[in-house]
Motif scaffolding. Structure first.
Motif, PDB file in Angstrom:
ATOM      1  N   SER A 156     -19.899  -0.410  20.992  1.00 41.36           N
ATOM      2  CA  SER A 156     -20.656   0.830  20.840  1.00 41.36           C
ATOM      3  C   SER A 156     -22.028   0.568  20.192  1.00 41.36           C
ATOM      4  O   SER A 156     -22.879  -0.074  20.782  1.00 41.36           O
ATOM      5  CB  SER A 156     -19.822   1.851  20.061  1.00 41.36           C
ATOM      6  N   TYR A 183     -18.691  -0.752  25.783  1.00 44.54           N
ATOM      7  CA  TYR A 183     -19.250   0.606  25.847  1.00 44.54           C
ATOM      8  C   TYR A 183     -20.551   0.777  25.061  1.00 44.54           C
ATOM      9  O   TYR A 183     -20.654   1.576  24.128  1.00 44.54           O
ATOM     10  CB  TYR A 183     -18.201   1.658  25.428  1.00 44.54           C
ATOM     11  N   ILE A 205     -16.726  -0.937  30.082  1.00 40.82           N
ATOM     12  CA  ILE A 205     -16.921   0.478  29.769  1.00 40.82           C
ATOM     13  C   ILE A 205     -15.895   1.327  30.505  1.00 40.82           C
ATOM     14  O   ILE A 205     -15.446   0.974  31.603  1.00 40.82           O
ATOM     15  CB  ILE A 205     -18.362   0.917  30.131  1.00 40.82           C
ATOM     16  N   ASP A 209     -16.144   7.653  30.019  1.00 43.48           N
ATOM     17  CA  ASP A 209     -16.805   7.681  28.704  1.00 43.48           C
ATOM     18  C   ASP A 209     -17.841   8.802  28.657  1.00 43.48           C
ATOM     19  O   ASP A 209     -18.778   8.840  29.454  1.00 43.48           O
ATOM     20  CB  ASP A 209     -17.484   6.326  28.452  1.00 43.48           C
ATOM     21  N   THR A 212     -20.981   7.175  25.391  1.00 37.88           N
ATOM     22  CA  THR A 212     -22.002   6.301  25.995  1.00 37.88           C
ATOM     23  C   THR A 212     -21.609   6.148  27.461  1.00 37.88           C
ATOM     24  O   THR A 212     -20.800   5.277  27.792  1.00 37.88           O
ATOM     25  CB  THR A 212     -22.052   4.937  25.287  1.00 37.88           C
ATOM     26  N   ALA A 214     -21.035   5.629  31.555  1.00 40.27           N
ATOM     27  CA  ALA A 214     -21.065   4.424  32.380  1.00 40.27           C
ATOM     28  C   ALA A 214     -22.258   4.367  33.327  1.00 40.27           C
ATOM     29  O   ALA A 214     -22.730   3.277  33.663  1.00 40.27           O
ATOM     30  CB  ALA A 214     -19.761   4.315  33.177  1.00 40.27           C
ATOM     31  N   CYS A 217     -25.242   2.157  32.616  1.00 36.76           N
ATOM     32  CA  CYS A 217     -24.840   0.744  32.649  1.00 36.76           C
ATOM     33  C   CYS A 217     -24.666   0.277  34.088  1.00 36.76           C
ATOM     34  O   CYS A 217     -24.992  -0.875  34.415  1.00 36.76           O
ATOM     35  CB  CYS A 217     -23.562   0.549  31.853  1.00 36.76           C
ATOM     36  N   GLU A 232     -15.597  -1.725  34.857  1.00 36.30           N
ATOM     37  CA  GLU A 232     -15.238  -0.340  34.526  1.00 36.30           C
ATOM     38  C   GLU A 232     -13.722  -0.185  34.518  1.00 36.30           C
ATOM     39  O   GLU A 232     -13.026  -0.753  35.364  1.00 36.30           O
ATOM     40  CB  GLU A 232     -15.826   0.623  35.546  1.00 36.30           C
ATOM     41  N   HIS A 238     -14.243   6.214  25.589  1.00 38.85           N
ATOM     42  CA  HIS A 238     -14.822   5.365  24.547  1.00 38.85           C
ATOM     43  C   HIS A 238     -13.700   4.804  23.668  1.00 38.85           C
ATOM     44  O   HIS A 238     -12.706   5.475  23.410  1.00 38.85           O
ATOM     45  CB  HIS A 238     -15.764   6.226  23.702  1.00 38.85           C
TER      46      HIS A 238
END
Length: 269
Positions: A156, A183, A205, A209, A212, A214, A217, A232, A238
């Motif tokens: 995080s 994540y 991640i 979530d 934060t 996905a 990302c 993923e 999270h």
């Protein structure tokens, strides 16, 4: 099942994945409780920080992982003198694979316990990146550490610091070979067209979530397909790797995807 960008990987345990991301090493006995050490940050004040060190038995030299806690800090809420279950669990797994694990404490050393609900945050990811530079320098001086085999691992807020560090050059004689981010917040790096990873980066991640998310990302991984491996976990939120943490909402958060201050976190078996 794991959803992997640019391919599909069949289910693996997180311990097996960890051994795969880093270079292979002989299995060793589990670590004892971590040793408390002091080192200096590479910030302007050379701030004295506490670090928690797990190491395998024997003289080494061993490869080392610098592990960065999230916004809630390094310690358990039930037992403030013990590292949280997630941090200890991962340290034990890594030590059994033959790695030194070093946790810089960026918060308590500065009189901060938690920044999840604080805005602006008293300890930024930029400052934490400076802490890691100091940790790298300290580890490189230890005879039981192989300074040519270092890796970064973060969760995080700490994972966002890992992404920041992935773009930075290292001092001579030190090699950070890989980075793993659980994540992270990817949006700031997606918006920064000058950012690019200089070392191989794995992002893990949850597809669901809402703290934060996905999607930034995913887009970051698409921009750097040769340097970023995005994994993923369908149905995961999270904090999915924390042991025995029921999924629940968190409110009053300083930064969330929705801007409402509410997001979910919990284990995904």
């Amino acid at each position: 099942m794991l959803r992997r960008i640019a391919g599909v990987t069949r289910s693996r345990s997180l311990a097996a994945l960890c051994a795969w991301w880093f270079a292979s090493a002989p299995a060793l006995a589990a670590a004892e409780q971590p040793a408390l050490v002091e080192f200096n940050s590479d910030d302007r004040q050379d701030t004295s920080l506490a670090g928690y060190l797990y190491r395998p038995a024997g003289p080494g030299p061993f490869p080392a992982v610098i592990a960065l806690h999230g916004c809630s800090g390094l310690f358990s809420t039930e037992s403030p003198k013990r590292l949280s279950a997630r941090h200890d669990d991962w340290a034990q797994r890594l030590v059994r694979q033959g790695y030194v694990v070093f946790f810089p404490d960026s918060f308590r050393s500065r009189g901060v316990d938690n920044v999840c609900k604080t805005r602006p945050r008293p300890v930024s990811v930029g400052r934490r990146a400076r802490d890691v530079q100091g940790a790298i320098a300290w580890l490189a001086r230890q005879p039981f550490v192989d300074g040519q085999r270092l890796a970064l691992l973060g969760w995080s807020h700490g994972a966002t610091s890992v992404l920041l560090l992935a773009d930075r050059r290292r001092p001579p004689g030190v090699e950070v070979r890989k980075a793993v981010a659980f994540y992270p917040g990817c949006q700031r790096f997606l918006a920064d067209r000058s950012w690019r990873p200089r070392i191989p980066l794995t992002i893990l991640i949850g597809a669901e979530d809402d703290w934060t998310p996905a999607e930034p990302c995913r887009r970051l991984a698409q921009r750097f397909p040769r340097m970023i491996d995005l994994v993923e976990y369908p149905g995961a939120f999270h904090g999915f790797d924390a042991p025995a943490q029921p999924l629940r909402p968190h409110t009053g958060l300083a930064f969330t995807a929705s801007g409402t201050g509410e997001a979910h976190a919990g284990t995904e078996p």
